[in-house]
Design an enzyme around this catalytic site. Structure first.
Site, short mmCIF file in Angstrom:
data_model
loop_
_atom_site.label_atom_id
_atom_site.label_comp_id
_atom_site.label_asym_id
_atom_site.label_seq_id
_atom_site.Cartn_x
_atom_site.Cartn_y
_atom_site.Cartn_z
N GLU A 116 1.07 -6.37 -1.27
CA GLU A 116 1.12 -6.36 0.20
C GLU A 116 1.16 -7.79 0.73
OE1 GLU A 116 -1.42 -4.34 3.88
OE2 GLU A 116 -2.40 -4.67 1.95
N CYS A 145 -0.57 -0.25 0.53
CA CYS A 145 -2.02 -0.32 0.42
C CYS A 145 -2.72 0.90 1.02
CB CYS A 145 -2.52 -1.62 1.05
SG CYS A 145 -4.09 -2.20 0.32
N LYS A 157 4.11 -0.57 7.41
CA LYS A 157 2.90 0.13 7.01
C LYS A 157 2.42 1.06 8.13
CE LYS A 157 -1.75 -1.00 5.24
NZ LYS A 157 -2.64 -2.14 4.89
#
Length: 294
Positions: free
Chosen positions: A52, A156, A124
């Site tokens: 990430e 994540c 994300k």
């Protein structure tokens, strides 16, 4: 989902690149990407996934103070650097950076194709409390196709939500590629649970890329890995910088989905249940059984 009438697909070798990063050093981090792409390509990998925010590092104090310093946009120098490596080695890479949007900043995963160009971008969707102070969430999922393989993207905290990976699997994803920033301690415990679970429950390959080392006040847990559709680890990187490399095999995927049919056998959503109230016993009354055994 894999169908019996689809064309035969060649195995796809993938790599999770467990790099060390320096917060805010985009040029230096891009150089680490170039080296990892070359190393993975030498091992036959055609897809390389990085952690990430891999180009700027997951340095939360820096991100909170000066997120613009960590901006990555299509056509800029760091993506051209990564693109040059992808083009030279005929590799597709998933790399991370901060993307400027009209409504704020997003945590982005850029898919750089073997021609060196950005083929897709994912923002994300699930942000934790600290991230919401700096970033805005994405609203759509992203899946790319390479050599017939359908690859869904996550970043994540996305992997903490089973419905995220499940939605991609139901949309046809064969693998779930996740860029992470999991740290030592409780975060590492969750890492060890999430990724094999996402693989098994969706009968999908899962590739997870994490950082090695420390930056931004965090010590990262490593343990980047590739999991098979039965939830077993096919390759793992340990805690030092390195690669986890494994093959995606359509025959293995088909056997697992034929054997474990969770994607096909799932029940339709049920209405939300109303609780059945069970009255507690009256403390003033004793049962006959209680009296008998005094």
């Amino acid at each position: 989902m894999t169908g019996d009438d689809e064309p035969v697909r060649e195995p796809l070798r993938v790599a999770a690149a467990q790099i060390e990063a320096v917060g805010g050093d985009l040029a230096g981090n891009a150089a680490a990407h170039v080296a990892a792409v070359a190393e993975a390509a030498a091992l036959g990998a055609r897809v390389v996934v990085f952690p990430e925010l891999s180009l700027c590092g997951y340095d939360y104090p820096l991100l909170a103070a000066d997120v613009a310093r960590c901006e990555v946009e299509v056509g800029d120098a760091v993506l051209r650097t990564v693109g040059g490596a992808c083009r030279a080695h005929r590799v597709t890479a998933v790399v991370g950076g901060c993307a400027r949007r009209a409504d704020g900043w997003a945590i982005a995963a850029f898919v750089v194709g073997p021609d060196g160009a950005v083929a897709a971008t994912y923002h994300k969707r699930h942000l934790d409390a600290d991230e919401r102070a700096v970033f805005v969430a994405g609203h759509t999922d992203t899946m790319v196709q390479l050599g017939g393989w359908r690859l869904g993207l996550g970043v994540c905290y996305d992997a903490s939500f089973p419905e995220h990976a499940r939605g991609l699997a139901l949309a046809g994803a064969d693998a779930y590629l996740v860029s992470g920033a999991f740290t030592v301690g409780d975060s590492d415990h969750r890492r060890g649970v999430y990724f094999p679970a996402r693989a098994l429950e969706n009968t999908s390959y899962v590739l997870f890329a994490n950082y090695a080392g420390a930056h931004g006040g965090w010590r990262f847990a490593g343990h980047s890995a590739v999991y098979g559709p039965d939830g077993r680890a096919l390759a793992a990187a340990g805690t030092a910088a390195g690669l986890a490399v494994a093959d995606l095999d359509v025959a293995v995927l088909r056997r697992q989905r034929d054997s474990q049919r969770m994607l096909r056998d799932r029940a339709a959503p049920a209405p939300a249940p109303s609780p059945v109230v069970i009255a507690p016993p009256d403390p003033g009354q004793r049962s006959d059984q209680h009296e008998e055994h005094r």
